[in-house]
Design an enzyme around this catalytic site. Structure first.
Site, PDB file in Angstrom:
ATOM      1  CG  ASN A 215      -1.839   1.174   1.311  1.00  0.00           C
ATOM      2  OD1 ASN A 215      -1.777   2.084   0.495  1.00  0.00           O
ATOM      3  ND2 ASN A 215      -2.702   1.174   2.312  1.00  0.00           N
TER       4      ASN A 215
ATOM      5  NE  ARG B 293      -6.157   1.980   0.151  1.00  0.00           N
ATOM      6  CZ  ARG B 293      -6.028   3.191   0.665  1.00  0.00           C
ATOM      7  NH1 ARG B 293      -4.849   3.622   1.043  1.00  0.00           N
ATOM      8  NH2 ARG B 293      -7.077   3.967   0.823  1.00  0.00           N
TER       9      ARG B 293
ATOM     10  CG  HIS C 273     -12.649   4.118   3.611  1.00  0.00           C
ATOM     11  ND1 HIS C 273     -13.248   5.208   4.209  1.00  0.00           N
ATOM     12  CD2 HIS C 273     -11.315   4.293   3.756  1.00  0.00           C
ATOM     13  CE1 HIS C 273     -12.317   6.005   4.695  1.00  0.00           C
ATOM     14  NE2 HIS C 273     -11.135   5.475   4.421  1.00  0.00           N
TER      15      HIS C 273
ATOM     16  NE  ARG D 108      -8.834  12.975   3.445  1.00  0.00           N
ATOM     17  CZ  ARG D 108      -8.845  11.646   3.391  1.00  0.00           C
ATOM     18  NH1 ARG D 108      -9.958  10.967   3.629  1.00  0.00           N
ATOM     19  NH2 ARG D 108      -7.746  10.984   3.111  1.00  0.00           N
TER      20      ARG D 108
ATOM     21  CD  GLU E 175      -8.636  -0.853   4.483  1.00  0.00           C
ATOM     22  OE1 GLU E 175      -8.975  -0.172   3.507  1.00  0.00           O
ATOM     23  OE2 GLU E 175      -8.078  -0.392   5.492  1.00  0.00           O
TER      24      GLU E 175
END
Length: 395
Positions: A10, A87, A176, A237, A381
């Site tokens: 990733n 990913r 996600h 964010r 994940e």
């Protein structure tokens, strides 16, 4: 046939997270993180079995890090590495599932870089470095957006002129997806329900946060949009703001688009509201001590999360349960409790003891008898990426 091993990579712009996944083992034989790549402080940390080590590699880039990771992965895999799973953040409309990487897939990832300028180029760096170093190994790209390609048009379209969608791909994509897919399948397994006849609300809460409505193993709606900025309050964010905020700040403060963009992505969310930190653990301690900014950030986070979950319920015909996952979702009993305080109209009630027990990787139901089901399900994940890679190798 012996159990197979997939190296999962990733890549961020200045980081590289990796894990070796063995299909027969619950834990990862090897996992690690390289940080501050390209700087004099570049460092890689890894855990091989029970041993933890670090190595400073000043100025190292992704390829140099992978040069160090490969021998570790080969050692942990007993010399038998079967493939690499990557990913990739944005697959646009082109990728509706994970793909074996070839020239066309690389071009597709490159073409979607304009939709994720901070992420896709970094993902490509990792893929190209890995392909150069391991040319004989099958490599698979797993897209954050692919799971949400099952959303109906009324959920993914923005109310903007049609040409912006048809000619420029301006629509809601969602992110996600790998996490939401994994935990919804896991929840169905835990409750002995068939995935193809189950409906879930899912809240992935970490530094990035999103909700999702999942029906029969497919995404029906999600809170993130064209970019990962839309939706919930996150670590740094803002989530949803008035779209006219950009022009308001340009008029009143003389800010450029770049300044507003940076503020909304890097200086807002929990960090902006609290004036203290983007980390919910720090804010929870400060809130207990009476810090007003931490208290405000916590309250806004939970209320906006509850509003989003209530909205996601529009995508369901029935509800088999609400899933909390991600670093905050799995570990903050207080966030779960406060969020469900705002959803009393939907009948949610938590069992305080069960809620407190489900932290640090402990999964389970946390509702009282008679309440709709509420589950804590740790996400994984890396394992989902490895499962996708193995499925493509089998195909």
């Amino acid at each position: 046939m012996s159990a197979r091993n997939i190296l999962v990579i990733n890549c961020g712009s200045s980081s590289l997270k990796f894990a070796l996944v063995n299909e027969a083992q619950a834990t990862f034989p090897l996992q690690g993180l390289a940080e501050r790549l390209g700087s004099p402080e570049a460092v890689v940390h890894w855990q091989l079995g029970d041993a933890k080590e670090s190595l400073n590699l000043p100025g190292a880039d992704h390829r140099e890090i992978l040069n160090h990771v490969l021998p570790l992965a080969q050692e942990a895999a007993g010399g038998q590495l079967d493939g690499i799973g990557h990913r990739v953040v944005h697959g646009g409309e082109h990728f509706t599932a994970s793909s074996l990487i070839d020239a066309n897939v690389l071009e597709g990832i490159r073409a979607n870089a304009q939709l994720a300028p901070l992420h896709n180029p970094a993902n490509l760096v990792g893929i190209e470095a890995a392909m150069a170093l391991f040319p004989g190994l099958p490599q698979v790209s797993v897209f954050d957006t692919a799971f949400h390609q099952s959303m109906p048009e009324h959920a993914y379209r923005y109310a903007v002129p049609d040409f912006l969608y048809k000619e420029h791909g301006v629509r809601r994509y969602g992110f996600h997806g790998t996490s939401h897919r994994y935990v919804s399948k896991r929840a169905a397994e835990m409750m002995n329900l068939p995935v193809e006849d189950s409906s879930w609300l899912s809240a992935h809460l970490g530094n990035g946060c999103s909700t999702c409505a999942i029906v029969n193993g497919e995404s029906r709606d999600t809170s993130m949009g064209l970019t990962p900025l839309e939706g919930l309050v996150m670590g740094t964010r803002s989530g949803d703001v008035d779209p006219n905020l950009h022009s308001h700040l340009a008029r009143t403060l003389g800010w450029s688009i770049e300044q507003v963009d940076r503020m909304l992505n890097h200086d807002s969310g929990l960090k902006g509201l609290s004036g203290l930190s983007n980390d919910m653990r720090t804010l929870s301690e400060a809130r207990q001590a009476g810090h007003p900014g931490a208290t405000l950030a916590f309250e806004v986070f939970c209320y906006r999360l509850a509003k989003s979950l209530a909205g996601m319920a529009c995508g369901l015909q029935k509800l088999d349960g609400l899933i909390f996952t991600g670093g905050i979702g799995e570990n903050s009993a207080a966030v779960r409790e406060r969020t469900l305080d705002h959803l009393k109209l939907l009948g949610f009630q938590l069992d305080g003891e069960a809620n407190a027990r489900c932290t640090r990787g402990v999964a389970g139901e946390i509702q009282v008898t008679g309440s709709p089901r509420v589950l804590v399900v740790p996400t994984n994940e890396e394992r989902q990426i490895a499962l996708d890679a193995l499925a493509l190798l089998d195909a």
